[in-house]
Design an enzyme around this catalytic site. Sequence first.
Site, mmCIF file in Angstrom:
data_model
loop_
_atom_site.group_PDB
_atom_site.id
_atom_site.type_symbol
_atom_site.label_atom_id
_atom_site.label_comp_id
_atom_site.label_asym_id
_atom_site.label_seq_id
_atom_site.Cartn_x
_atom_site.Cartn_y
_atom_site.Cartn_z
ATOM 1 N N ASP A 40 20.101 -11.744 27.572
ATOM 2 C CA ASP A 40 19.384 -12.880 26.989
ATOM 3 C C ASP A 40 17.883 -12.718 27.140
ATOM 4 O O ASP A 40 17.112 -13.040 26.228
ATOM 5 C CB ASP A 40 19.834 -14.187 27.660
ATOM 6 C CG ASP A 40 21.167 -14.689 27.116
ATOM 7 O OD1 ASP A 40 21.732 -14.020 26.237
ATOM 8 O OD2 ASP A 40 21.642 -15.745 27.580
ATOM 9 N N HIS A 59 24.568 -14.826 26.566
ATOM 10 C CA HIS A 59 24.888 -15.629 27.746
ATOM 11 C C HIS A 59 25.083 -14.785 29.007
ATOM 12 O O HIS A 59 25.742 -15.213 29.945
ATOM 13 C CB HIS A 59 26.108 -16.529 27.510
ATOM 14 C CG HIS A 59 25.927 -17.505 26.397
ATOM 15 N ND1 HIS A 59 24.903 -18.408 26.353
ATOM 16 C CD2 HIS A 59 26.648 -17.703 25.264
ATOM 17 C CE1 HIS A 59 24.983 -19.135 25.251
ATOM 18 N NE2 HIS A 59 26.022 -18.706 24.572
ATOM 19 N N ASP A 83 15.322 -15.313 32.757
ATOM 20 C CA ASP A 83 16.454 -16.163 32.369
ATOM 21 C C ASP A 83 17.415 -16.271 33.539
ATOM 22 O O ASP A 83 17.627 -15.284 34.271
ATOM 23 C CB ASP A 83 17.187 -15.584 31.158
ATOM 24 C CG ASP A 83 18.304 -16.503 30.688
ATOM 25 O OD1 ASP A 83 17.997 -17.632 30.255
ATOM 26 O OD2 ASP A 83 19.486 -16.110 30.761
#
Length: 931
Positions: free
Chosen positions: A148, A143, A9
């Site tokens: 995440d 976030h 991510d």
Amino acid sequence: MRGELIAIDLETTGLDSANDRIIEIGAVRMQDGKIIDEFEQLIDPGFPVPPAVTHITGITTDQVAGQPSIEQVLPALKKFVGDAPVIGHSINFDAAFLARYNVLTANMLIDTYDLAAVLLPRAPRYNLNSLTAEVGIDLEHAHRALDDIRATALLYWKLWERALGLPYATLQEIVNAAQGLGWQAEPVFRAALEEKPIPQDNSPVDLSGKDLFGPPPKDEKPLRPNDDLDSLDTESVIGLIDENGALSQVIPGYDKRPQQITMARAVTETFNQGGHIMIEAGTGTGKSIAYLVPAILWATANNQRVVISTNTINLQEQLINKDLPVLHQALDIPFKATVLKGRSNYLCPRRLAAIRRRRPTSIDELRTLAKILVWLLESPTGDRGEISLRGPIENITWQRLSAEDEGCQLDRCRSVMSGTCPFYKARKAAESAHLIIVNHALLLSDAASDNRVLPEYTCLVLDEGHHLEDAVTSSFSFRLDEATLRRRLADLGGSKSGLLGEVLRSAESAAPEKEVKRLKKGVSAISDATKLMEHHIGSLFTAFQNVVDNPDQPNATDYNTQTRVTQAIRDRDAFAHLQERWNNLKEFFDVLSQAMQYLTEALARMEQYDLPDYSDLVNSTATAARYLKETNSQLNSFIIEPDPNMIYWINTSRDRFNATSIHAAPLHIGPVAENYLWNNKETIILTSATLQTRGNFNYIRERLSADHVATLEVGSPFNYRESTLLYIPTDIPEPNDRNRYQHAVERGIIELAATLGGRVLALFTSYAQLRQTAQAITPRLALGNIAVYDQSDGSSRQALLDGFVSTEKAVLLGTRSFWEGVDIPGENLSALVIVRLPFAVPSDPVFAARSDTYPNSFNDYAIPDAILRFRQGFGRLIRSSTDRGVVTVFDRRVISKGYGAHFLEALPDCHVENGPLDGLSAAARNWLNLT
């Protein structure tokens, strides 16, 4: 898919992979569901982190300053990832950023968003936060890249386990349907299929789908209205809801409400005498009980159906799940009530069977089919309300699989599908029901189709009646974009694919060679025409775009541009060029429409040959022919021969898709209301909490061509003077002083929320202003442990409401959808901020065109329209007789402009204080008796 997998991510400075930069990378290595290694690194992008990104991620410029550059981090990342399959939530976004550095270009990519959309077909939302909550994963710091991606890895494993739990036949069908389409999720489903043992009875799947939708309905007799109608005894009706009536025996703490009794009396008399009435019933009246009791008694006494139409699902659910069960218990009268939705809300087994036979022609179609197949394992209803459809693509695919088929008759549903069709079952239930609950959209679509959807009825209750004009507008509107048109043409296919290919295969299996040759000739002509149309369709929508791009057009750089097609626009050179492009395309449209009609007639002549799936093919070709004919007509009206009672506009979204769509809507809806409602139904009760402006019903009667309709105001049982403080800041800058006004709004919300410990709802008219406000107030309120819930992160309205209510200290910021239908009683909501007067956007094509019909449009149209919305917003605060709270209006125009008094006079009789913005917090504290 087992083995070693990498989940990754990124956090970035924006959404543009070509120009924005990576500021954090998080990755984990997972082996058979266990996280065995992690990678985390902040990255200096070389410029300040935008405030909006800090608002979402918490990553500041100071945190990334001095961190390694992306070029310094990449070698370690490449080593960590290797050649393992890579998982991500919307992985293509991350892959696009890393592709600039030649990372992940050869790795298999697996998108958990894509998998979840299929394997969790009823999830309310598909963002990472919602999905992790759905499957029971705790996401502590949303976030941030590493948190995440831990959640993404665990989410993948939960989804993999769900895939393993699917029946062998379902997995096999999904994998077979995915052949040749390049779907990223296909390897996961294939791996799951390979792990499952082949069942002993591995017979071919019954593609008809009859086994997916449950048993046919019980054979209940439809209602037959009595020849002689019996009037209701008005006093007996009132007695049921009076102080010691039947309702008081089943509802704890039941209070007699004079306003409710007045309304029930008027409704009863309207049923008895026939006629039409508008009733404004203030908040707390209990208007649903006031019309349901007479409606039930009338329907059961006379064997007559009563249709009750609402605008929102929330009210429908209140009626079915709360009010009607109470009345079943209280009235001791056997009655039946059912919800009937529009045809497009029910899955059509025939259409589903057709796409399963033909197989999907695109990844988008494949995803939706796979999702529906999984969903039908969980629920046999075929009701759209039970499946979550993502975005326009899934909604468009659903539309093509729904029962929205003008040529389909109930007899066919019974005979071909043995009565298992979801719409058929819902319609049969409606035929035997005393009360049929629908929404305004279905009510009007029934009217537009000559009453082919609802069973015959003469009595109608229109709740949330202030929405009727918008509902009529929507029901009689038209929309078309390039992608939809191309998709519909692609569905026709050719000699070996799509609908045409299926027609030929069916004919070749049973029809004489002579007939097949004729059919092949027609199919070839259609296929050639659709191929030749491709270029002209692109040219047409480019010409639409050129009309919008005219330098004289205001707001041409806006993200979303709506250009109303006035005569001045039609006189431009760009529009003349558009007409030329259409004339070229229209020739092909005409040929194609004629060829499709010929094909339909040719198929009709082949009934004697017992072709496979004959009925479905005839119906499908007729539907396609109708679509082409209607689209041809609508385009010609838009470009060449405009209807004077239609409003036309071009909408352009300046996102990465640069999508252009064309729209049409009726200018005057009054004649529609007259034709389909006032002149057509014997009894109509139209009700709402907000029907009046300036103390009368003149505005809404004029808009709905309802001058003949009787009116009644019953007021509200709430004592607003004792419960509600209306505070008007006298020194707040006016909205046109943008910077000073925005700072005042932010300061006012922060100080009010800090004083009350949250418990504040702020209503905005602009999403941009809401987002700006959220970014400004969130970090400051966080210092006092006050959470801010707002729409900028894409959360659903219900998710925001649930979060606000469940959080001890919270502020909720909402735009237009929050101005009504929000019910937060008690201490969860203590203050309401109306940020601006809710005037419609002057450039909105429908609003602008209708404004042009008034000599003084601002006074006679814009102000009344805004007052109704203002009253709806005000009604969000006091929801019960024990509520107490503060309403403040951050728009000085209510006292600085002459028209402002009309807004204040439209509100209930509150305790009003005018004072400086600095005095708001103290006034709120005193009113709520806070120490």
